[in-house]
Write an enzyme that holds these catalytic residues in place. Structure first.
Site, PDB file in Angstrom:
ATOM      1  N   LYS A 129     -12.502  32.814 -28.772  1.00 26.19           N
ATOM      2  CA  LYS A 129     -12.088  31.948 -27.653  1.00 26.19           C
ATOM      3  C   LYS A 129     -11.296  32.751 -26.631  1.00 26.19           C
ATOM      4  O   LYS A 129     -10.505  33.630 -27.002  1.00 26.19           O
ATOM      5  CB  LYS A 129     -11.251  30.787 -28.213  1.00 26.19           C
ATOM      6  CG  LYS A 129     -10.877  29.725 -27.178  1.00 26.19           C
ATOM      7  CD  LYS A 129     -10.178  28.546 -27.849  1.00 26.19           C
ATOM      8  CE  LYS A 129      -9.751  27.487 -26.848  1.00 26.19           C
ATOM      9  NZ  LYS A 129      -9.085  26.328 -27.486  1.00 26.19           N
TER      10      LYS A 129
ATOM     11  N   SER B  68     -10.735  21.739 -26.592  1.00 24.38           N
ATOM     12  CA  SER B  68     -10.944  22.752 -25.582  1.00 24.38           C
ATOM     13  C   SER B  68     -11.804  23.933 -26.055  1.00 24.38           C
ATOM     14  O   SER B  68     -12.292  24.681 -25.214  1.00 24.38           O
ATOM     15  CB  SER B  68      -9.586  23.273 -25.115  1.00 24.38           C
ATOM     16  OG  SER B  68      -8.900  23.898 -26.183  1.00 24.38           O
TER      17      SER B  68
ATOM     18  N   SER C  84      -8.482  20.738 -30.721  1.00 31.04           N
ATOM     19  CA  SER C  84      -9.441  21.581 -29.997  1.00 31.04           C
ATOM     20  C   SER C  84     -10.374  22.450 -30.833  1.00 31.04           C
ATOM     21  O   SER C  84     -11.287  23.054 -30.284  1.00 31.04           O
ATOM     22  CB  SER C  84      -8.706  22.477 -29.009  1.00 31.04           C
ATOM     23  OG  SER C  84      -8.416  21.728 -27.868  1.00 31.04           O
TER      24      SER C  84
HETATM   25  N1  GLN Z   1      -7.480  17.457 -26.145  1.00 32.17           N
HETATM   26  C1  GLN Z   1      -6.142  17.809 -26.399  1.00 32.17           C
HETATM   27  C2  GLN Z   1      -5.436  18.107 -25.116  1.00 32.17           C
HETATM   28  O1  GLN Z   1      -6.033  17.985 -24.117  1.00 32.17           O
HETATM   29  C3  GLN Z   1      -6.068  18.945 -27.363  1.00 32.17           C
HETATM   30  C4  GLN Z   1      -6.205  20.282 -26.755  1.00 32.17           C
HETATM   31  C5  GLN Z   1      -6.083  21.395 -27.757  1.00 32.17           C
HETATM   32  O2  GLN Z   1      -6.087  21.174 -28.955  1.00 32.17           O
HETATM   33  N2  GLN Z   1      -5.926  22.613 -27.234  1.00 32.17           N
HETATM   34  O3  GLN Z   1      -4.304  18.447 -25.080  1.00 32.17           O
END
Ligand code: GLN
Length: 485
Positions: free
Chosen positions: A85, A160, A184
């Site tokens: 990532k 994400s 994410s």
């Molecule tokens: N969807 C969650 C957010 O927008 C989690 C994001 C993540 O785990 N990096 O914060």
């Protein structure tokens, strides 16, 4: 030498099998890497799962080939390609966090997890697309354009870590690394139909992970199987003096996983994870998976967890508060994007942030500053900390009774592209099943368990006790061994 394995066959293999074939001399790291690099070139324009494809992957694979031959590299993943990532620092390779702010950032060092996968002899194929600064659930907020879900053209891959999940789902990487602050790893794994592990907070070093919300962030693997995730967890976990919150943990016994028995194990099902707002297909698939465990001797019980109601506000207050503090380092001076034509220091700050950050990141910085501001600190941030204590209590009580807690990963399957961009609140609400786990630092895994009536994958979430990765991976491996996906 056995009969030659074709490129198409290589792309279908899971990461541990690739490692075994390389070890047996039936495949070389260069052949495996070449198959993936070719596939990325041919297919990724459709998905946009990579931001950067490593230009040195084949050279690295050639060096690794020699080290495998000489017996220097003997791990299960020696020679196996991997995608990383783009918020995890890779020395000499762009680490943009999918933001204009870091679109010129070439780290001078490797994150601890990157050092570890290199020491294992894994070949980095490239850096995967994501929501900007890991803020989002759809991989649509990337400065480099959205990633497309390989299961459906107009569907988001989740986020994400959407690029990390989509690359595995599209066979453009056999395995990948993602990060999970509020879901994410698990949610994109669920949307794309692959397996994703969010380990216990502290088991995997955060050194070199671009910080979003430090008390919640955790790196973990995304793969085709639970066994792949377990083996990669073993490679990347371990105490690290460069991460103050890192903790010692034991390695997962891969052989025990392969023969894990659910008989007599206790499963808790929180009612609130199957309540209003959860899609009927999602409920049905997850309950079918639970039934499979029950048929194999597990004991299933439902219980109430009313604190779920506070999951979203608690998470977004804590995450935004930490994010606004973490992101204050981006000021155009030390890192990343620096605008031209600035009049003075204040102008430099304002212009670099106004031009360097996207909408969602700005929204979170403003929310974070608001909840931490003197008039509102007690009303919001302190309340969130109180809620955190209650969430911990609820899970402590559940795990006094159950070995694992099971529910859906997300209330729905993959959303249609563009659906949540105009309505951030709707996107935030989609995190209801995942965020509690980060707030209390528990391990959880997302396991594919069938699909909805439109053929989109559904994910089941298996949550475990702190440091008990082995049990949730065992459940997942047992389910997949039964031929389920
Ligand atoms: N969807 C969650 C957010 O927008 C989690 C994001 C993540 O785990 N990096 O914060």
């Amino acid at each position: 030498m056995a009969t030659k394995i074709t490129k198409e066959e290589i792309l279908k293999l899971d990461a541990l099998t690739i490692g075994k074939l390389i070890k047996a001399g039936d495949l070389t790291s260069v052949e495996a890497t070449q198959a993936y690099i070719d596939a990325i070139k041919a297919e990724d324009p459709k998905y946009n799962s990579y931001i950067t494809v490593a230009s040195d992957a084949l050279d690295e694979a050639a060096k690794i080939n020699l080290k495998i031959k000489s017996g220097e590299l003997t791990g299960p993943f020696a020679g196996v390609p991997i995608a990383v990532k783009d918020n995890i620092c890779t020395k000499g390779m762009l680490t943009s966090c999918a933001s204009k702010m870091l679109s010129n950032f070439i780290p001078p060092y490797d994150a601890t997890v990157v050092r570890k996968i290199k020491e294992e002899g894994m070949v980095i194929l490239g850096k995967t697309n994501m929501d900007e600064f890991a803020m989002g659930s759809t991989t649509e907020t990337s400065f480099y354009g959205p990633t497309i879900n390989p299961n459906g053209e107009n569907r988001v891959p989740g986020g994400s870590s959407g690029g990390s999940a989509a690359s595995v789902a599209a066979s453009l990487a056999p395995i990948s690394l993602g990060s999970d602050t509020g879901g994410s790893i698990r949610q994109p794994a669920s949307f794309c139909g692959v397996t994703g592990l969010k380990p216990t907070y502290g088991t995997v070093s955060r050194y070199g992970l671009v910080a979003f919300a430090s008390s919640l962030d955790q790196i973990g693997p995304i793969g085709k199987t639970a066994l792949d995730c377990a083996a990669l967890f073993n490679v990347i976990s371990g105490i690290d003096e460069r991460d103050q919150s890192s903790a010692e943990s034991s390695k997962v016994d891969l052989e025990a996983l392969a023969s894990f028995d659910v008989k007599g194990k206790k499963i808790g099902i929180p009612d609130e994870y199957f309540g209003e707002g959860i899609d009927a297909d999602v409920k049905a698939r997850v309950m079918e998976a639970v039934k499979y465990f029950e048929d194999n001797g597990a004991v299933v019980e439902t219980f109430e967890m009313p604190i779920v109601e506070y999951a979203i506000p608690t998470y977004y207050i804590i995450a935004c508060a930490e994010a606004c503090s973490n992101l204050s380092r981006y000021d155009g001076v030390k890192y990343g994007y620096r605008p031209e034509d600035v009049d003075n220091l204040m102008d430099l700050y304002i212009k670099s942030r106004s031009e360097g950050f996207g909408m969602e990141v700005k929204r979170r910085i403003m929310l974070g500053n608001f909840v931490l501001s003197s008039g509102y600190y007690d009303a919001y941030y302190n309340k969130a900390l109180q809620a955190k204590a209650l969430i911990k209590k609820a899970f402590d009580e559940a795990f006094a009774k159950y070995d694992v807690v099971i529910g859906p990963v997300a209330p729905t399957t993959a959303l249609k592209a563009g659906e949540s961009l105009s309505d951030p609140l709707k996107m935030y609400l989609g995190d209801i099943c995942t965020v509690l786990i980060n707030i209390v630092g528990l391990p959880a895994i997302s396991v594919p368990c069938g699909s909805d009536h439109e053929g989109m994958p559904v994910g089941m979430q298996i949550i475990g006790k702190h440091f008990d990765e082995e049990t949730i991976l065992g459940f997942a491996a047992n389910y997949q061994k039964g031929g389920r996906s």
